[in-house]
Design an enzyme around this catalytic site. Structure first.
Site, mmCIF file in Angstrom:
data_model
loop_
_atom_site.group_PDB
_atom_site.id
_atom_site.type_symbol
_atom_site.label_atom_id
_atom_site.label_comp_id
_atom_site.label_asym_id
_atom_site.label_seq_id
_atom_site.Cartn_x
_atom_site.Cartn_y
_atom_site.Cartn_z
ATOM 1 N N ARG A 1 -3.147 3.318 0.174
ATOM 2 C CA ARG A 1 -3.106 2.901 1.775
ATOM 3 C C ARG A 1 -4.601 2.287 2.412
ATOM 4 N NH1 ARG A 1 -0.896 5.139 7.023
ATOM 5 N NH2 ARG A 1 0.283 6.595 5.826
ATOM 6 N N ALA A 2 -4.558 1.115 2.868
ATOM 7 C CA ALA A 2 -5.920 0.337 3.123
ATOM 8 C C ALA A 2 -6.551 1.067 4.273
ATOM 9 C CB ALA A 2 -5.465 -1.232 3.532
ATOM 10 N N HIS B 1 -2.879 -11.223 4.748
ATOM 11 C CA HIS B 1 -2.506 -11.561 6.074
ATOM 12 C C HIS B 1 -2.352 -13.117 6.263
ATOM 13 C CE1 HIS B 1 -4.568 -7.704 6.144
ATOM 14 N NE2 HIS B 1 -3.457 -7.446 6.239
ATOM 15 N N HIS C 1 -9.925 -6.820 1.384
ATOM 16 C CA HIS C 1 -9.263 -6.022 2.468
ATOM 17 C C HIS C 1 -10.051 -5.075 3.262
ATOM 18 C CE1 HIS C 1 -5.761 -4.298 4.319
ATOM 19 N NE2 HIS C 1 -4.948 -4.987 3.748
ATOM 20 N N HIS D 1 0.605 -1.314 0.088
ATOM 21 C CA HIS D 1 0.139 -0.081 0.012
ATOM 22 C C HIS D 1 0.991 1.333 -0.082
ATOM 23 C CE1 HIS D 1 -3.568 -2.479 0.780
ATOM 24 N NE2 HIS D 1 -2.790 -3.018 2.051
ATOM 25 N N ARG E 1 5.952 -1.994 11.626
ATOM 26 C CA ARG E 1 7.293 -1.323 11.119
ATOM 27 C C ARG E 1 8.511 -1.693 12.189
ATOM 28 N NH1 ARG E 1 5.326 3.972 7.732
ATOM 29 N NH2 ARG E 1 3.149 3.109 7.254
ATOM 30 N N TYR F 1 -8.394 -6.334 10.626
ATOM 31 C CA TYR F 1 -7.803 -6.796 9.461
ATOM 32 C C TYR F 1 -7.649 -8.406 9.666
ATOM 33 C CZ TYR F 1 -5.702 -2.519 7.673
ATOM 34 O OH TYR F 1 -5.396 -1.381 6.966
ATOM 35 N N GLU G 1 3.268 -6.823 2.472
ATOM 36 C CA GLU G 1 2.642 -5.446 2.865
ATOM 37 C C GLU G 1 3.590 -4.370 3.310
ATOM 38 O OE1 GLU G 1 -0.046 -6.373 5.934
ATOM 39 O OE2 GLU G 1 -1.607 -4.598 5.671
#
Lengths: 346, 346
Positions: free
Chosen positions: A71-72, A223, A178, A8, A290, A194, A284
């Site tokens: 961006r989701a 995922h 998603h 994304h 992160r 999610y 992803e």
């Protein structure tokens, strides 16, 4: 060629966020909402947003192409009405188109849909068609819960979605199932909503007859398929108890899980229990999690490392594959899913 | 001693189901609802309902005691108001008490709570106290979503639940966080709602400070912790990204996952990534998935086999454990959780 099927644009230029903020502030005053023309993003700003992030990581990790979508979390279909969702989707998709035009070897587009709670998915056909035909996008992100955590939409197997599926089949593009942000305080976005959505969608597919009606419809559950691989025995058993087809049969030409699972034991399980032809390589990045895993010293979302080290996979994919195990994964679905179109057409 | 910490009375006598049917039919007419006295179930009927099912399976599989509560699907807190929920909970809990009185060596009671959407959990304190003090029950099933799939209750970390937690702590009993039937067409009950709830609850606990306020509160998340072990890296990363304590630290004296995961690779993953002291043996028999796995020829829910064969576990639990690996699992939490009380007090 290693294709990351799930990326994304999470490093989007500031003015895109400014534009959205302004739109949301005036969500009930159409006249005050920003025009498309008011968005000011230079090519250099786009380059800058990617060079130190996605492009750098592609080089460092040794992946080639990222299937790239807005961006989701940003989709937030629950905000405003259909017109708000449409304007925002168009702006986001045009931004992805610019990315793919600037870096045709690195990014292939997937579109956000102008979904809105309670509005028929038929209303998304126009934007899908525009993105595929005009921009060369290869798929879409389909939100099974446009309400953002209230789950007011019918299951994905319901005829509510059928006209949209017809268009997907006609255009020969897959959807990644998603969700977006959660506005329900019970559900954390990336940590609950999610993953729940992935699990929920798969169970809907087990109980429905969607692929009898659409034998060439292709859905990707991100995922790693949510909770499904961990509970593979439960789902095999539930399919049996409900006199439904075996999972591998149901998934065969229609359902893929990606590899966005951020530790080695998870990827090992995924590649052990789920048919290998139904797994798509993905990271992803730059995404939900992160930074570096203190246990390994590597980025949590550097899934290529896990896939490269998955024991079952190495053996299964030894012979006809090109560069690595991740490559083996990402190549296989290309031969059946529409993901193959983009890299070859550019 | 092998304690199965998760069993529901899913083979309940017919008249209990008749009673509930009658109650639900008159859900808005209090005067027409059945009285407790109208329930006619003999001891022989109770024996019959268990001898060919739970007791037979205990003997065959080599487990000793089942922590036993009313059918989870049956709780259906979304049906009717608080009074409906209270009457139904009392009837169900009294039935469990009769089971435990008839078979004190085989069953230990856990109660259903008279939760109702929008009603403060304080209203459940009376029934919890009755079941623990009068019946010797050792815990309760706490539904994080009494609305049945609409998720209208605040997160488990919200003060909304605090007075109830105070009573749990005072009585020194744990809660299993367990939803009931889904009345939301998006969510299949055992295939989506159950697993989503486990995942959702764990993420709520990551983000909250519940155990700072209640250092001795004990919560069990069933079904192997939902999606969490499969995505252990994701949750470790999300905890880090959100500056929350590491997962093992957060879970340490407060959170347990059970072993209701119905295939070997799932149990292998669970026992590999989750701290072994935070796993409780359980099978949920006779429960969500019935019948034999055609791949193994054994019952899907015979989790003792999987636990006995989990490679990591054998090594870790070799020395001071008694009979088997399942025993090792079920014994360990007894030393810290309140589950130890019942078997020794009988």
């Amino acid at each position: 060629m290693i294709i990351d099927c799930h990326g994304h644009y999470t490093t989007e230029p500031k003015d895109l966020l400014r534009w959205r903020k302004e739109q949301v502030e005036h969500v009930k005053e159409p006249a005050k909402q920003p025009s498309k023309a008011s968005l000011k993003v230079s090519d250099d700003e786009i380059r800058e947003s990617l060079e130190g992030a996605q492009l750098k990581l592609q080089r460092e990790r040794g992946t080639d192409v990222t299937i790239f979508s807005p961006r989701a979390m940003g989709m937030s279909h629950h905000i405003g009405d259909y017109n708000v969702s449409l304007a925002w989707s168009q702006v986001c998709n045009e931004m992805i188109h610019r990315v793919c035009t600037l870096y045709p070897d690195n990014f292939v587009g997937v579109c956000q849909l102008p979904q809105s709670p309670g509005v028929s998915p038929d209303s998304c056909i126009g934007e899908l068609e525009r993105c595929v035909k005009e921009f060369g996008f290869v798929g879409c992100n389909l939100n099974p819960d446009p309400s953002g955590g209230h789950w007011t939409a019918p299951p994905l197997t319901d005829r509510w979605w059928y006209k949209f599926y017809e268009k997907m089949v006609e255009l020969d593009v897959p959807a990644m199932v998603h969700v977006s942000a959660s506005c329900n305080p019970a559900f954390h976005g990336t940590g609950a909503h999610y993953i729940n959505a992935d699990t929920t969608a798969f169970m809907q597919l087990i109980m429905g007859d969607l692929f009898k009606d659409f034998p060439t419809l292709k859905l990707i559950i991100p995922h790693g398929g949510g909770a499904v691989p961990f509970h593979w025995g439960r789902y095999r058993g539930l399919a049996l108890n409900n006199k439904r087809p075996p999972l591998d049969e149901m998934m065969k030409d229609n359902v893929w899980f990606d590899t966005c699972v951020y530790h080695q034991p998870g990827i090992d399980l995924l590649t052990k229990v789920v048919p290998i032809d139904n797994i798509l390589f993905a990271s992803e990045m730059v995404g939900a999690v992160r930074g570096k895993d203190p246990q390994t010293g590597q980025d949590f979302d550097d899934t290529k490392r896990y896939v490269d080290h998955a024991p079952g996979l190495s053996a299964a994919s030894a012979a006809p594959r090109s560069r690595s195990d991740a490559s083996a994964l990402s190549c296989r679905p290309r031969s059946s899913a529409s993901f193959e179109r983009a890299p070859t057409s550019r």
